[in-house]
Design a protein around this motif. Sequence first.
Motif, PDB file in Angstrom:
ATOM      1  N   ASN A 113      -1.656  12.134 -11.892  1.00  0.00           N
ATOM      2  CA  ASN A 113      -2.383  10.864 -11.913  1.00  0.00           C
ATOM      3  C   ASN A 113      -1.796   9.810 -10.834  1.00  0.00           C
ATOM      4  OD1 ASN A 113      -3.635   7.879 -12.485  1.00  0.00           O
ATOM      5  ND2 ASN A 113      -4.154   9.300 -14.980  1.00  0.00           N
ATOM      6  N   HIS A 114      -3.211   9.463 -10.084  1.00  0.00           N
ATOM      7  CA  HIS A 114      -2.969   8.740  -8.866  1.00  0.00           C
ATOM      8  C   HIS A 114      -2.359   7.385  -9.336  1.00  0.00           C
ATOM      9  CE1 HIS A 114      -3.486   7.217  -4.844  1.00  0.00           C
ATOM     10  NE2 HIS A 114      -4.347   5.708  -5.651  1.00  0.00           N
ATOM     11  N   ILE A 115      -3.166   6.611 -10.950  1.00  0.00           N
ATOM     12  CA  ILE A 115      -2.309   5.518 -11.194  1.00  0.00           C
ATOM     13  C   ILE A 115      -0.840   5.380 -11.926  1.00  0.00           C
ATOM     14  CG2 ILE A 115      -3.026   3.815 -12.760  1.00  0.00           C
ATOM     15  CD1 ILE A 115      -5.628   4.970 -12.879  1.00  0.00           C
ATOM     16  N   SER A 139      -5.475  -2.141  -7.928  1.00  0.00           N
ATOM     17  CA  SER A 139      -5.760  -1.443  -6.132  1.00  0.00           C
ATOM     18  C   SER A 139      -6.929  -1.879  -6.102  1.00  0.00           C
ATOM     19  CB  SER A 139      -4.923   0.133  -6.745  1.00  0.00           C
ATOM     20  OG  SER A 139      -5.728   0.447  -8.162  1.00  0.00           O
ATOM     21  N   GLY A 140      -7.426  -1.003  -5.382  1.00  0.00           N
ATOM     22  CA  GLY A 140      -9.318  -0.925  -4.573  1.00  0.00           C
ATOM     23  C   GLY A 140      -9.615  -0.347  -5.845  1.00  0.00           C
ATOM     24  N   GLY A 141      -9.428   0.908  -6.326  1.00  0.00           N
ATOM     25  CA  GLY A 141     -10.550   1.434  -7.377  1.00  0.00           C
ATOM     26  C   GLY A 141      -9.951   1.312  -9.085  1.00  0.00           C
ATOM     27  N   PHE A 169     -11.962  -7.996  -3.003  1.00  0.00           N
ATOM     28  CA  PHE A 169     -11.467  -8.468  -2.136  1.00  0.00           C
ATOM     29  C   PHE A 169     -11.859  -7.929  -0.753  1.00  0.00           C
ATOM     30  CE2 PHE A 169      -7.306 -10.817  -2.251  1.00  0.00           C
ATOM     31  CZ  PHE A 169      -7.074 -11.165  -2.874  1.00  0.00           C
ATOM     32  N   ASP A 170     -12.382  -6.420  -0.627  1.00  0.00           N
ATOM     33  CA  ASP A 170     -12.843  -6.162   0.128  1.00  0.00           C
ATOM     34  C   ASP A 170     -14.021  -6.131   0.145  1.00  0.00           C
ATOM     35  OD1 ASP A 170     -10.551  -4.477   0.883  1.00  0.00           O
ATOM     36  OD2 ASP A 170     -11.110  -2.724  -0.714  1.00  0.00           O
ATOM     37  N   LYS A 171     -14.939  -6.663  -1.172  1.00  0.00           N
ATOM     38  CA  LYS A 171     -16.455  -6.784  -0.550  1.00  0.00           C
ATOM     39  C   LYS A 171     -16.173  -8.243   0.088  1.00  0.00           C
ATOM     40  CE  LYS A 171     -18.184  -4.001  -4.029  1.00  0.00           C
ATOM     41  NZ  LYS A 171     -19.002  -3.530  -5.441  1.00  0.00           N
ATOM     42  N   ILE A 186      -7.881 -11.036   4.346  1.00  0.00           N
ATOM     43  CA  ILE A 186      -8.033 -12.074   3.514  1.00  0.00           C
ATOM     44  C   ILE A 186      -6.597 -12.649   3.463  1.00  0.00           C
ATOM     45  CG2 ILE A 186      -8.417 -12.812   1.536  1.00  0.00           C
ATOM     46  CD1 ILE A 186     -10.728 -11.668   1.137  1.00  0.00           C
ATOM     47  N   ASP A 187      -5.461 -12.076   2.468  1.00  0.00           N
ATOM     48  CA  ASP A 187      -4.306 -12.831   2.832  1.00  0.00           C
ATOM     49  C   ASP A 187      -3.601 -13.420   3.860  1.00  0.00           C
ATOM     50  OD1 ASP A 187      -1.735 -12.402   2.236  1.00  0.00           O
ATOM     51  OD2 ASP A 187      -1.179 -10.609   1.654  1.00  0.00           O
ATOM     52  N   LYS A 188      -3.785 -13.340   5.584  1.00  0.00           N
ATOM     53  CA  LYS A 188      -3.637 -12.853   6.695  1.00  0.00           C
ATOM     54  C   LYS A 188      -4.107 -15.274   6.437  1.00  0.00           C
ATOM     55  CE  LYS A 188      -2.140 -12.183  10.838  1.00  0.00           C
ATOM     56  NZ  LYS A 188      -3.031 -11.768  11.847  1.00  0.00           N
ATOM     57  N   GLY A 265      -0.415  -0.666  -7.714  1.00  0.00           N
ATOM     58  CA  GLY A 265      -1.479  -0.892  -6.602  1.00  0.00           C
ATOM     59  C   GLY A 265      -1.808  -1.987  -5.456  1.00  0.00           C
ATOM     60  N   GLY A 266      -2.388  -1.155  -4.546  1.00  0.00           N
ATOM     61  CA  GLY A 266      -2.476  -2.020  -3.128  1.00  0.00           C
ATOM     62  C   GLY A 266      -2.203  -3.780  -3.124  1.00  0.00           C
ATOM     63  N   VAL A 267      -2.950  -3.952  -4.322  1.00  0.00           N
ATOM     64  CA  VAL A 267      -4.052  -5.719  -4.316  1.00  0.00           C
ATOM     65  C   VAL A 267      -1.851  -5.889  -4.914  1.00  0.00           C
ATOM     66  CG1 VAL A 267      -4.830  -7.603  -5.343  1.00  0.00           C
ATOM     67  CG2 VAL A 267      -5.713  -5.337  -4.650  1.00  0.00           C
TER      68      VAL A 267
HETATM   69  O1  KG4 Z   1      -3.688   0.750  -3.831  1.00  0.00           O
HETATM   70  P1  KG4 Z   1      -4.298   1.020  -2.487  1.00  0.00           P
HETATM   71  O2  KG4 Z   1      -3.774   1.166  -1.410  1.00  0.00           O
HETATM   72  O3  KG4 Z   1      -5.746   2.439  -3.394  1.00  0.00           O
HETATM   73  C1  KG4 Z   1      -6.139   2.687  -3.884  1.00  0.00           C
HETATM   74  O4  KG4 Z   1      -5.765   3.076  -5.046  1.00  0.00           O
HETATM   75  O5  KG4 Z   1      -7.260   2.196  -4.651  1.00  0.00           O
HETATM   76  O6  KG4 Z   1      -4.995  -0.731  -2.772  1.00  0.00           O
HETATM   77  C2  KG4 Z   1      -5.869  -0.495  -2.050  1.00  0.00           C
HETATM   78  C3  KG4 Z   1      -7.141  -1.722  -1.923  1.00  0.00           C
HETATM   79  C4  KG4 Z   1      -7.448  -2.191  -0.813  1.00  0.00           C
HETATM   80  O7  KG4 Z   1      -8.639  -3.184  -1.718  1.00  0.00           O
HETATM   81  C5  KG4 Z   1      -6.989  -3.460  -0.426  1.00  0.00           C
HETATM   82  O8  KG4 Z   1      -7.692  -4.297   0.397  1.00  0.00           O
HETATM   83  C6  KG4 Z   1      -5.849  -3.916  -1.083  1.00  0.00           C
HETATM   84  O9  KG4 Z   1      -5.310  -2.584  -2.000  1.00  0.00           O
HETATM   85  N1  KG4 Z   1      -4.674  -4.150  -0.318  1.00  0.00           N
HETATM   86  C7  KG4 Z   1      -4.875  -6.285  -0.299  1.00  0.00           C
HETATM   87  C8  KG4 Z   1      -3.148  -6.449   0.185  1.00  0.00           C
HETATM   88  N2  KG4 Z   1      -3.067  -5.168   1.022  1.00  0.00           N
HETATM   89  C9  KG4 Z   1      -3.910  -4.186   0.351  1.00  0.00           C
HETATM   90  N3  KG4 Z   1      -5.489  -6.227  -0.805  1.00  0.00           N
HETATM   91  C10 KG4 Z   1      -4.514  -7.886  -1.119  1.00  0.00           C
HETATM   92  N4  KG4 Z   1      -3.760  -8.977  -0.299  1.00  0.00           N
HETATM   93  C11 KG4 Z   1      -3.525  -7.595   0.386  1.00  0.00           C
HETATM   94  N5  KG4 Z   1      -2.255  -7.844   0.788  1.00  0.00           N
END
Ligand code: KG4
Length: 329
Positions: A113-115, A139-141, A169-171, A186-188, A265-267
């Motif tokens: 499982n990816h999560i 994360s993104g999902g 964040f992405d939208k 956005i972070d930067k 996760g990415g965020v």
């Molecule tokens: O975990 P991930 O690589 O992919 C999924 O499994 O979804 O997460 C990707 C998400 C994207 O929405 C990306 O914009 C966000 O993580 N992300 C961030 C940052 N780096 C990646 N969001 C906020 N600040 C960051 N520095």
Amino acid sequence: MKDIYTLGIESSCDETAVSIVKNGREVLSNVINTQIPIHTLYGGVVPELASRNHIDNISAVTKMAVKEANMELKDIDVIACTYGPGLVGALLVGLSYGKALSYALNKPLVGTNHIEGHIAANYITYKELEPPFLCVMMSGGNTQIVHVKSYTEFEVLGRTKDDAIGEAFDKVARVIGLGYPGGPKIDKMAQNGISNIELPKTHIDGLDFSFSGIKTAIINLHHKNPDVNKENLCASFEKAITEMLMEKVKMAIDKTNIKKIVLAGGVSANSYIRKEFEKLEEDGIKIYMPDLKLCTDNAAMIASAGYYNYLAGKVDDLSLNAIPNLKLD
Ligand code: KG4
């Protein structure tokens, strides 16, 4: 105990990644081919293009991962492969490749499982970390607060009712013209801004989240006033969304009395969010966050999660299918 070498394969979205991890914690190689430059042209991930690029890259990425680990394929003990959640076509590429390797090498296949993988990224960063703990998965999902009871048992205590935090964040980034992927941009930007714009925060009962309201508020604000200072807007957005997140995390700590918090996760790469979580340490809460390079999608985390599933006897056969909306519990 004999050392176990796991080859992890990740292809759930726009990264083709293969890694070899020893005993679930020691990364011997971690190769990631990112498709971000391709999808940037379209402002987001195009599923069909993602699948095609995974097909083009998976063999070369695997060869590179095996070479970097100074190993041969025959030395691998377990093949761990993401089978969900994610884009179905993208998942199928990595899963089919993993099945073929498992069959040809006669090695066990572990659908992962990816999560669970994102959570396991912390086992690589912190060699001493063991469940139980609370994980804030963002994360993104996905956005959820998870009670990680053991390496393979999870209870989701709260989740988003609409957008995932990364999606918000992405939208927002797309609408204000920062491009894809928006989170890091956005972070930067926010680092040079002041959080001086009041934004509505959605409160819903229990430990669930809702991020669509704040996203829409920013979009409306930007449309009404396109000249609004983007750096301040980004800083205000980050502050408001982090407050919404922290409110629920504190509730989860009170409810469970678990004082060990793990980000995933990415965020969790976000610098403001990391700083705000660090502040909880003043109240005796222990905070764990993955190395920045392990926050976003990679295959080392899949190999780690796969290893613990393998130890728990969770081995799959070749009928395993991709599950795009796979849940944790
Ligand atoms: O975990 P991930 O690589 O992919 C999924 O499994 O979804 O997460 C990707 C998400 C994207 O929405 C990306 O914009 C966000 O993580 N992300 C961030 C940052 N780096 C990646 N969001 C906020 N600040 C960051 N520095």
